[in-house]
Write a protein that holds these residues in place. Structure first.
Motif, short mmCIF file in Angstrom:
data_model
loop_
_atom_site.label_atom_id
_atom_site.label_comp_id
_atom_site.label_asym_id
_atom_site.label_seq_id
_atom_site.Cartn_x
_atom_site.Cartn_y
_atom_site.Cartn_z
N LYS A 128 51.58 45.90 39.58
CA LYS A 128 50.76 45.09 38.83
C LYS A 128 50.21 45.50 37.73
N GLU A 174 43.79 42.70 40.63
CA GLU A 174 44.42 42.48 42.12
C GLU A 174 45.00 43.76 42.58
N LYS A 184 44.41 36.29 43.17
CA LYS A 184 45.70 35.54 42.70
C LYS A 184 45.68 34.41 42.23
#
Length: 291
Positions: A128, A174, A184
């Protein structure tokens, strides 16, 4: 980007990823607020029991998201470098800018592959983080060369930059809240808006048939165009939100939610203690508790 296809192709890719991430978020059976870091690591590594039971779906055994990123970015880098060196000499520096953007998304795809096969050796959240870095570099590249564009083109690209940096921010959040469906949902929503506005920018700035910028005949048309561009961006946001709500609602019908009760307190067994359960979201049940 000087061609209509340069907007449509990346936009289509971002729309596909936005829809895929929204379906993944809707199909996640975990309850929000629970600590699932180890489950997320193992599921990304392709070694969880849930994935091993699904032998009918062979794609789960491969890091498809990372492979798709690497394949698409390889084509983008090759096309950008070829356009930058038409006769073996560097003539179009702007194409090197787009090749740099593709390069960072290729790094994100490479990290996805490494996290898939080595989930416990890679730092948690690295995938991420690199995705957020790729979005941030993309937004920075668009932001830096806005001063060399006409005002109409600036207005279109500023709205695109807003969507890009929103994707980067949601990717970073996230990392901290990996179990949150809302985070999300936000990442999927901004990615979907990012892709759809990419395509819309191609239609606004360039004619699909002629490939030349649109000429505005008068100042009134110019001002009206600015208003309509802002309204169109708002409609893209609303449309993306509605599409995601429909997808998540349909996905929840196929995957029913967990039982509506949780074990709130479970002390160690003893002669003076009893297990007490509290129904979920029923305040009236507190009056009937007996210890």
């Amino acid at each position: 980007m000087s061609q209509f296809a340069g907007y449509v192709l990346p936009g289509s890719v971002f729309i596909a990823f936005g829809l895929k991430w929204s379906l993944d978020a809707a199909a996640d059976p975990k309850l929000p607020g629970e600590d699932h870091l180890e489950d997320i690591r193992s599921s990304r590594g392709g070694r969880s029991q849930q994935y091993r039971k699904r032998k009918c779906c062979r794609l789960k055994n491969w890091p498809m998201e990372g492979i798709i990123k690497l394949t698409i970015t390889a084509v983008g880098i090759a096309a950008s470098v070829t356009a930058a060196y038409p006769n073996g000499e560097l003539k179009f520096v702007g194409d090197i800018l787009y090749a740099t953007v593709y390069l960072f998304f290729a790094i994100s795809g490479l990290v996805d592959v490494l996290v898939f096969y080595c989930p416990y050796t890679m730092p948690y959240g690295l995938d991420k983080f690199t995705l957020a870095l790729a979005f941030a570099i993309e937004g920075l590249m668009f932001r830096l060369h806005l001063g060399h564009q006409a005002f109409m083109e600036q207005h279109v690209h500023v709205l695109l930059v807003y969507a890009i940096f929103s994707c980067a921010f949601a990717s970073l959040v996230e990392i901290v809240l990996p179990w949150s469906r809302l985070v999300k949902f936000a990442l999927s929503f901004f990615t979907l808006v990012h892709g759809s506005w990419y395509i819309q920018s191609g239609f606004i700035l360039y004619s699909p048939t002629q490939g030349t910028p649109i000429a505005w005949t008068s100042s009134d048309d110019y001002n009206s165009a600015l208003i309509w561009i802002s309204l169109t961006f708002a409609w893209h946001c609303g449309g993306a939100f509605i599409i995601m709500l429909i997808l998540m609602a349909l996905s929840r019908k196929r995957n029913p939610p967990p039982p509506q009760h949780i074990e709130a307190f479970e002390p160690e067994p003893s002669s003076h203690s009893h297990t007490m359960t509290i129904p979920h979201c029923q305040l009236s049940s507190f009056m009937d508790l007996k210890v």
